[in-house]
Design a protein around this motif. Sequence first.
Motif, mmCIF file in Angstrom:
data_model
loop_
_atom_site.group_PDB
_atom_site.id
_atom_site.type_symbol
_atom_site.label_atom_id
_atom_site.label_comp_id
_atom_site.label_asym_id
_atom_site.label_seq_id
_atom_site.Cartn_x
_atom_site.Cartn_y
_atom_site.Cartn_z
ATOM 1 N N ASN A 192 0.862 -1.175 0.000
ATOM 2 C CA ASN A 192 0.000 0.000 0.000
ATOM 3 C C ASN A 192 0.902 1.229 0.000
ATOM 4 O O ASN A 192 1.970 1.216 0.614
ATOM 5 N N LEU A 193 0.468 2.282 -0.682
ATOM 6 C CA LEU A 193 1.309 3.462 -0.830
ATOM 7 C C LEU A 193 0.537 4.716 -0.457
ATOM 8 O O LEU A 193 -0.564 4.948 -0.952
ATOM 9 N N ILE A 194 1.144 5.497 0.422
ATOM 10 C CA ILE A 194 0.620 6.820 0.748
ATOM 11 C C ILE A 194 1.673 7.833 0.310
ATOM 12 O O ILE A 194 2.827 7.745 0.716
ATOM 13 N N VAL A 195 1.249 8.747 -0.555
ATOM 14 C CA VAL A 195 2.121 9.830 -0.997
ATOM 15 C C VAL A 195 1.642 11.094 -0.305
ATOM 16 O O VAL A 195 0.459 11.443 -0.401
ATOM 17 N N ILE A 196 2.557 11.744 0.397
ATOM 18 C CA ILE A 196 2.211 12.975 1.104
ATOM 19 C C ILE A 196 2.887 14.136 0.372
ATOM 20 O O ILE A 196 4.104 14.167 0.237
ATOM 21 N N PHE A 197 2.060 15.045 -0.104
ATOM 22 C CA PHE A 197 2.551 16.223 -0.813
ATOM 23 C C PHE A 197 2.739 17.337 0.205
ATOM 24 O O PHE A 197 1.811 17.687 0.939
ATOM 25 N N GLU A 198 3.964 17.887 0.239
ATOM 26 C CA GLU A 198 4.306 18.934 1.203
ATOM 27 C C GLU A 198 5.010 20.078 0.491
ATOM 28 O O GLU A 198 5.518 19.909 -0.610
ATOM 29 N N SER A 199 5.062 21.224 1.173
ATOM 30 C CA SER A 199 5.843 22.351 0.667
ATOM 31 C C SER A 199 6.900 22.731 1.704
ATOM 32 O O SER A 199 6.790 22.379 2.877
ATOM 33 N N ILE A 221 7.219 11.074 0.607
ATOM 34 C CA ILE A 221 6.942 12.496 0.784
ATOM 35 C C ILE A 221 7.487 13.252 -0.421
ATOM 36 O O ILE A 221 8.664 13.155 -0.754
ATOM 37 N N VAL A 222 6.596 13.986 -1.073
ATOM 38 C CA VAL A 222 6.909 14.687 -2.308
ATOM 39 C C VAL A 222 6.905 16.190 -2.050
ATOM 40 O O VAL A 222 5.975 16.723 -1.436
ATOM 41 N N ASN A 223 7.915 16.867 -2.547
ATOM 42 C CA ASN A 223 8.029 18.319 -2.475
ATOM 43 C C ASN A 223 7.243 18.902 -3.650
ATOM 44 O O ASN A 223 7.611 18.700 -4.804
#
Length: 170
Positions: free
Chosen positions: A44-51, A83-85
């Motif tokens: 299972n994959l959770i991608v968290i978009f952050e700045s 975690i994606v920038n």
Amino acid sequence: MKKSFILLILPIMFLFYSCNKQSEPKFTVDPNPVIKQAMENKKNLIVIFESETCHYCDKLNREVLKDMEVKQSLIKNNVEIAIVNVDGKRKVLDPEGKKEVDEQTLAGIYRVTGYPTIAVFLPDKNYELYGVIPGFIPKDYFIMLADFVGSKCYQKIDSFQKYVENGGKC
């Protein structure tokens, strides 16, 4: 006089030090290998978009993702976190489109407009976007999300919100 000067200068020095203190560097873990490995291993994959400037992203990392109970829940439920920038230029694999794009483009593909944004991708749904949770969520809610995904309750009930309303039961 000297004593009062020292008492006055110490708080000022402390304030100056704390304001100039560098925070933990963000985005040190490349999300691409995490995404690829999750997909290769059918996790299972959770991608968290952050700045970079998001205070609630910092709070999510500090109070939720670093918590031992959360980490154990992620392991138990076979969940990987990437975690994606949202302003980043690193190449990442789009779980749904199966093509590499830069982080900023990936955020655009999923119409991310607020931070953090938590996107859930499931192996038995061919990593199509299952759902999105905008904003900060507390530790207990995050653990419920991992349990919901890991137990495959999404096959039995139609939303995570209903799972929460049912007290974490399918």
